[in-house]
Motif scaffolding. Structure first.
Motif, short mmCIF file in Angstrom:
data_model
loop_
_atom_site.label_atom_id
_atom_site.label_comp_id
_atom_site.label_asym_id
_atom_site.label_seq_id
_atom_site.Cartn_x
_atom_site.Cartn_y
_atom_site.Cartn_z
N PRO A 68 -4.99 -4.90 -6.32
CA PRO A 68 -4.88 -6.35 -6.14
C PRO A 68 -6.20 -6.99 -5.74
CG PRO A 68 -4.03 -5.23 -4.23
CD PRO A 68 -4.35 -4.15 -5.20
N VAL A 69 -6.28 -8.30 -6.02
CA VAL A 69 -7.42 -9.12 -5.65
C VAL A 69 -6.89 -10.37 -4.94
CG1 VAL A 69 -9.43 -10.40 -6.47
CG2 VAL A 69 -8.77 -8.28 -7.61
N LEU A 70 -7.54 -10.75 -3.85
CA LEU A 70 -7.18 -11.97 -3.12
C LEU A 70 -8.06 -13.12 -3.59
CD1 LEU A 70 -5.51 -13.30 -0.86
CD2 LEU A 70 -7.30 -12.58 0.75
N HIS A 71 -7.43 -14.23 -4.01
CA HIS A 71 -8.17 -15.40 -4.49
C HIS A 71 -7.89 -16.57 -3.55
CE1 HIS A 71 -8.62 -13.24 -8.33
NE2 HIS A 71 -7.33 -12.99 -8.24
N THR A 101 -5.42 2.34 -1.86
CA THR A 101 -4.83 3.65 -2.14
C THR A 101 -3.75 3.49 -3.19
OG1 THR A 101 -5.25 4.40 0.12
CG2 THR A 101 -3.65 5.65 -1.17
N ILE A 102 -3.85 4.27 -4.26
CA ILE A 102 -2.88 4.21 -5.36
C ILE A 102 -2.31 5.60 -5.57
CG2 ILE A 102 -2.52 3.70 -7.80
CD1 ILE A 102 -4.90 1.79 -7.67
N ALA A 128 -1.31 0.52 -1.81
CA ALA A 128 -1.41 0.07 -0.42
C ALA A 128 -2.87 -0.10 -0.03
CB ALA A 128 -0.71 1.06 0.51
N GLY A 129 -3.09 -0.82 1.08
CA GLY A 129 -4.44 -1.04 1.57
C GLY A 129 -4.49 -2.26 2.47
N ASP A 204 -7.41 -8.02 9.76
CA ASP A 204 -7.03 -7.11 8.69
C ASP A 204 -5.66 -7.51 8.16
OD1 ASP A 204 -9.28 -5.60 8.69
OD2 ASP A 204 -8.52 -4.03 9.99
N CYS A 205 -5.59 -7.76 6.85
CA CYS A 205 -4.34 -8.15 6.21
C CYS A 205 -3.85 -6.99 5.34
CB CYS A 205 -4.54 -9.41 5.37
SG CYS A 205 -5.14 -10.83 6.32
N ASP A 206 -2.78 -6.35 5.77
CA ASP A 206 -2.25 -5.20 5.05
C ASP A 206 -1.39 -5.64 3.87
OD1 ASP A 206 -3.45 -3.46 6.87
OD2 ASP A 206 -1.73 -3.57 8.22
#
Length: 444
Positions: A68-71, A101-102, A128-129, A204-206
């Motif tokens: 994923p990417v956060l925009h 982690t995949i 996850a990450g 930190d945003c899990d």
């Protein structure tokens, strides 16, 4: 002692030179049916490709997962050159995960359409990450609108999404929407609105994502985390690892394969944070292709390229027998033997579509050898000469089969084999005494 020279009336049809020229011309003409067989093999192979395309349209394309990417959006005022009108446009800042982690389990399946087959798969993956949200660092990009931030996951073909898809942000489930709100990096996928209002300056945003994807032939990933760990497992026994990175660890057994990747941000060509379309994210990917080994069409085409060699060597053996053992062989008989050799490649292709290449090669070669050997016995009427023909054909077909099994050393082994064959032919021809005239001497 009286030496008497008898002159015989010259008959050009009995001349060795003329016969050799006719056989050479016949051999060149046999390139036409060989070329036709090659074109048929390519046509059948193209039919296989069309079946694969049809299966992709129905099942799902080869899949590439990005993110994923956060925009996070910001707004920029631009002026039109013609009207000088001020417009406010929406731009995006892209944030990569600090840790990604995949874990992907790939379940393969072989689907058939008539006699053609292709490989499809279904992958259950857990992603996850966490993201490091540093608002002080993000201030340099202007006044960001945190209320409209989105999390996006790029997927090559959304039709392949199966089952339940879940995205959790700090244990909070997010509502998933089809398509991407930000298409600066990829054009297709899924996205979700992210609750960033009220977050602290440095946090930190899990995230935790459950995604099930189906596709055809291959599955790949973009390692966009600052630290990316990817684990792939499958029951497929012939994986072909593709992309810019190979596994750090891999294990391939008769039960399947396992592969593990560890990639850092130093291995990629883009930073952790940037805006708009400054960088391409998919220039470094990794993945696996569910490879079907030893495609029988490719092997059949490779074998057909040796067709002219088979014809020449077999014809030379019959010529040597005719010259050394004084056996007269008609041109029609040379032609029939050569046509049997040509037909082998067509039979091989037809059988391999149903039996697999190795078994098809065994059946086609045994039938061809038996046919030519039995025909040779009728022509030559000597068991020893027939055994010579049998031995030559057995060696030729065995040599070709070995070449087709080799990958890295096929060209080297082929050249060595041809050199040895040429040396044997030169040795055999040195023992022949060829008459250049149509005269004979009688000694009294």
């Amino acid at each position: 002692m009286i030496i008497q020279e008898e002159q015989k009336e010259f008959n050009w049809t009995e001349s060795f030179t003329v016969k050799l020229a006719i056989i050479g011309t016949m051999t060149l003409l046999l390139l036409i049916p060989l070329t036709m067989i090659k074109s048929i093999i390519k046509e059948r192979e193209n039919n296989q490709v069309e079946v694969e395309k049809t299966m992709m349209e129905q099942w799902g394309d080869a899949q590439e997962i990005t993110g994923p990417v956060l925009h996070i959006p910001f707004y920029k005022t631009v002026i039109r050159k013609v009207t000088e009108e001020k417009l406010v446009v929406k731009k995006w800042v892209h944030i990569m995960p600090e840790n990604l982690t995949i874990d992907s389990n790939i379940s393969p399946n072989t689907r058939y359409r008539g006699i053609y087959k292709t490989t499809v798969f279904h992958s259950e993956m857990n992603i996850a990450g966490h993201f490091l949200l540093d608002k002080e660092q993000l201030k340099k990009y202007g006044d960001l609108d945190y209320s409209d931030a989105v999390l996006s996951i790029g997927i090559t073909d959304n039709r392949g999404i199966k089952g339940i898809t879940e995205i959790k942000w700090n244990t909070t489930p997010l509502e998933i929407e089809p398509g991407l709100k930000c298409k600066d990096l990829v054009s297709q996928g899924i996205s979700a609105q992210v609750p960033l209002i009220g977050e602290s300056t440095n946090k930190d945003c899990d995230f935790n994502i459950k995604l099930n994807v189906s596709g055809t032939k291959s599955l790949s990933y973009c390692p966009n985390g600052k630290t990316t760990t990817i684990q792939l497992s499958s029951s497929w026994t012939d994986p072909k690892f593709t992309g810019s990175f190979l596994p750090n660890k891999r294990k391939i057994t008769p039960e399947g394969f396992q592969a593990e990747y560890e990639i850092t941000h130093l291995n990629r060509s883009f930073p952790q944070i940037w805006q708009e379309k400054d960088y391409a994210i998919n220039d470094r990917t990794l993945g696996v292709e569910l490879f079907i080994p030893n495609n029988h069409y490719q092997k059949s085409l490779r074998s057909a390229k040796y067709g002219i060699l088979f014809i020449i060597l077999t014809t030379l053996v019959f010529l040597f027998i005719e010259l050394s053992k004084k056996k007269e062989i008609h041109m029609l008989q040379y032609l029939l033997v050569s046509l049997a050799l040509v037909l082998f490649f067509s039979i091989l292709t037809a059988l391999s579509e149903h039996l697999g290449f190795n078994l098809a090669y065994l059946c086609a070669s045994v039938c061809t050898i038996a046919l030519i050997t039995s025909y040779s016995k009728t022509l030559l009427k000597e068991n020893q000469l027939t055994l010579w023909v049998l031995g030559l054909l057995t060696i030729l077909y065995t040599f070709l089969f070995v070449l087709l099994q080799l990958q890295d050393y096929a060209f080297l082994a082929g050249n060595i084999g041809l050199f040895v064959i040429l040396a044997v032919i030169m040795k055999a021809s040195s023992k022949l005494k060829l008459n250049t005239t149509n005269q004979s001497l009688k000694i009294h």
